[in-house]
Design a protein around this motif. Structure first.
Motif, PDB file in Angstrom:
ATOM      1  N   ALA A  61      92.137  97.017 -14.617  1.00 34.47           N
ATOM      2  CA  ALA A  61      90.895  96.486 -15.182  1.00 34.47           C
ATOM      3  C   ALA A  61      91.169  95.611 -16.404  1.00 34.47           C
ATOM      4  CB  ALA A  61      89.960  97.628 -15.542  1.00 34.47           C
ATOM      5  N   ALA A  62      92.149  95.961 -17.212  1.00 36.59           N
ATOM      6  CA  ALA A  62      92.484  95.157 -18.394  1.00 36.59           C
ATOM      7  C   ALA A  62      92.955  93.768 -17.978  1.00 36.59           C
ATOM      8  CB  ALA A  62      93.556  95.857 -19.228  1.00 36.59           C
ATOM      9  N   ILE A  63      93.776  93.703 -16.949  1.00 32.01           N
ATOM     10  CA  ILE A  63      94.253  92.415 -16.437  1.00 32.01           C
ATOM     11  C   ILE A  63      93.073  91.595 -15.928  1.00 32.01           C
ATOM     12  CG2 ILE A  63      95.585  91.324 -14.583  1.00 32.01           C
ATOM     13  CD1 ILE A  63      97.566  93.757 -14.887  1.00 32.01           C
ATOM     14  N   GLN A  64      92.238  92.198 -15.101  1.00 32.65           N
ATOM     15  CA  GLN A  64      91.089  91.503 -14.514  1.00 32.65           C
ATOM     16  C   GLN A  64      90.117  91.009 -15.585  1.00 32.65           C
ATOM     17  OE1 GLN A  64      88.656  93.922 -11.940  1.00 32.65           O
ATOM     18  NE2 GLN A  64      87.565  92.149 -11.131  1.00 32.65           N
ATOM     19  N   GLN A  65      89.776  91.872 -16.521  1.00 36.21           N
ATOM     20  CA  GLN A  65      88.809  91.500 -17.556  1.00 36.21           C
ATOM     21  C   GLN A  65      89.321  90.333 -18.379  1.00 36.21           C
ATOM     22  OE1 GLN A  65      88.811  91.820 -21.168  1.00 36.21           O
ATOM     23  NE2 GLN A  65      86.743  90.986 -21.153  1.00 36.21           N
ATOM     24  N   TYR A  66      90.594  90.376 -18.754  1.00 40.24           N
ATOM     25  CA  TYR A  66      91.173  89.300 -19.552  1.00 40.24           C
ATOM     26  C   TYR A  66      91.096  87.978 -18.790  1.00 40.24           C
ATOM     27  CZ  TYR A  66      94.296  86.855 -22.720  1.00 40.24           C
ATOM     28  OH  TYR A  66      94.815  85.966 -23.614  1.00 40.24           O
ATOM     29  N   ALA A  67      91.499  87.988 -17.536  1.00 41.11           N
ATOM     30  CA  ALA A  67      91.536  86.759 -16.739  1.00 41.11           C
ATOM     31  C   ALA A  67      90.142  86.206 -16.466  1.00 41.11           C
ATOM     32  CB  ALA A  67      92.255  87.032 -15.416  1.00 41.11           C
ATOM     33  N   GLU A  68      89.262  87.070 -15.975  1.00 42.93           N
ATOM     34  CA  GLU A  68      87.938  86.595 -15.572  1.00 42.93           C
ATOM     35  C   GLU A  68      87.079  86.204 -16.759  1.00 42.93           C
ATOM     36  OE1 GLU A  68      86.455  89.597 -12.899  1.00 42.93           O
ATOM     37  OE2 GLU A  68      87.716  88.852 -11.253  1.00 42.93           O
ATOM     38  N   SER A  69      87.289  86.818 -17.920  1.00 35.09           N
ATOM     39  CA  SER A  69      86.525  86.442 -19.109  1.00 35.09           C
ATOM     40  C   SER A  69      86.891  85.037 -19.584  1.00 35.09           C
ATOM     41  CB  SER A  69      86.747  87.452 -20.243  1.00 35.09           C
ATOM     42  OG  SER A  69      88.040  87.327 -20.799  1.00 35.09           O
ATOM     43  N   ARG A  70      87.998  84.534 -19.102  1.00 32.92           N
ATOM     44  CA  ARG A  70      88.441  83.183 -19.449  1.00 32.92           C
ATOM     45  C   ARG A  70      88.234  82.195 -18.298  1.00 32.92           C
ATOM     46  NH1 ARG A  70      90.324  86.959 -22.419  1.00 32.92           N
ATOM     47  NH2 ARG A  70      91.052  86.605 -24.546  1.00 32.92           N
ATOM     48  N   GLY A  71      87.538  82.635 -17.259  1.00 33.75           N
ATOM     49  CA  GLY A  71      87.143  81.728 -16.180  1.00 33.75           C
ATOM     50  C   GLY A  71      88.139  81.553 -15.051  1.00 33.75           C
ATOM     51  N   PHE A  72      89.129  82.418 -14.944  1.00 39.46           N
ATOM     52  CA  PHE A  72      90.128  82.292 -13.884  1.00 39.46           C
ATOM     53  C   PHE A  72      89.933  83.376 -12.833  1.00 39.46           C
ATOM     54  CE2 PHE A  72      91.950  80.127 -17.518  1.00 39.46           C
ATOM     55  CZ  PHE A  72      92.314  78.922 -16.946  1.00 39.46           C
ATOM     56  N   SER A  73      90.390  83.098 -11.622  1.00 40.58           N
ATOM     57  CA  SER A  73      90.299  84.053 -10.517  1.00 40.58           C
ATOM     58  C   SER A  73      91.573  84.879 -10.433  1.00 40.58           C
ATOM     59  CB  SER A  73      90.114  83.312  -9.190  1.00 40.58           C
ATOM     60  OG  SER A  73      88.912  82.594  -9.186  1.00 40.58           O
ATOM     61  N   VAL A  74      91.406  86.157 -10.105  1.00 35.85           N
ATOM     62  CA  VAL A  74      92.542  87.057  -9.912  1.00 35.85           C
ATOM     63  C   VAL A  74      92.899  87.058  -8.430  1.00 35.85           C
ATOM     64  CG1 VAL A  74      93.327  89.448 -10.045  1.00 35.85           C
ATOM     65  CG2 VAL A  74      91.857  88.506 -11.852  1.00 35.85           C
ATOM     66  N   ILE A  75      94.116  86.652  -8.119  1.00 32.69           N
ATOM     67  CA  ILE A  75      94.582  86.681  -6.734  1.00 32.69           C
ATOM     68  C   ILE A  75      94.723  88.147  -6.331  1.00 32.69           C
ATOM     69  CG2 ILE A  75      96.549  86.148  -5.230  1.00 32.69           C
ATOM     70  CD1 ILE A  75      96.771  83.501  -6.868  1.00 32.69           C
ATOM     71  N   ARG A  76      94.087  88.508  -5.237  1.00 33.44           N
ATOM     72  CA  ARG A  76      93.980  89.915  -4.852  1.00 33.44           C
ATOM     73  C   ARG A  76      94.896  90.307  -3.705  1.00 33.44           C
ATOM     74  NH1 ARG A  76      88.657  92.038  -6.669  1.00 33.44           N
ATOM     75  NH2 ARG A  76      87.960  90.516  -8.189  1.00 33.44           N
ATOM     76  N   GLU A  77      95.570  89.356  -3.114  1.00 35.15           N
ATOM     77  CA  GLU A  77      96.394  89.642  -1.940  1.00 35.15           C
ATOM     78  C   GLU A  77      97.806  90.105  -2.296  1.00 35.15           C
ATOM     79  OE1 GLU A  77      94.212  86.463   0.985  1.00 35.15           O
ATOM     80  OE2 GLU A  77      95.516  85.726  -0.586  1.00 35.15           O
TER      81      GLU A  77
END
Length: 160
Positions: A61-77
């Motif tokens: 969640a820390a990784i996701q929150q940091y990335a998405e709060s800055r407008g980037f998508s998290v690659i999930r595959e």
């Protein structure tokens, strides 16, 4: 003006290590530079959350929150993973998740955290060589990785 990610591993005394960096080739765009900085920041956020007593979902969640709060998508595959006598061990460490879920982290556990972010969609495709990965929409992607050990205090970065 492009960016490329390099993922590499090593074996030392029967233990595996895994790390990755993304580098710019020539003069990169401000968006590419922001993507690389954010991806490295997401890795740092994940490492900071990786403490004894925390849950694996706290790291994700820390990784996701940091990335998405800055407008980037998290690659999930693709995900991070536990690591030790084998390169890829269980459990997997997704770069997205729900705080408070998953196994409890304990001193002595080792993980390869490896956020992969994109400027566009999170879907990917595999190249003809069955190794090179691209974003499905052709957007930029970046990847940073460290192998860490859970300790009584701050996590130890084994690949720094």
């Amino acid at each position: 003006g492009d960016i490329v990610s390099i993922d590499f591993g090593a074996i030392y005394r029967d233990y595996h290590g895994d790390a990755a960096v993304t580098v710019g080739l020539g003069k990169v765009s401000p968006k590419a530079k922001e993507l690389m900085e954010t991806t490295e920041g997401a890795l740092k956020a994940g490492i900071a959350a990786a403490r004894a007593g925390a849950k694996l979902g706290d790291v994700s969640a820390a990784i996701q929150q940091y990335a998405e709060s800055r407008g980037f998508s998290v690659i999930r595959e693709y995900t991070g993973h536990a690591i030790g006598r084998e390169m890829h061990e269980e459990p997997q460490v997704p770069n997205f998740g729900i705080p408070g879920e998953g196994p409890v982290l304990r001193k002595g556990m080792t993980f390869a955290l490896e956020p992969m972010l994109s400027t566009g969609d999170w879907h990917t495709r595999l190249g003809d060589n069955q190794w090179t990965v691209y974003t499905s929409d052709g957007s930029l992607a970046a990847h940073f990785e460290h192998t860490i050990a859970i300790t009584d205090g701050e996590p130890e970065i084994l690949t720094a």
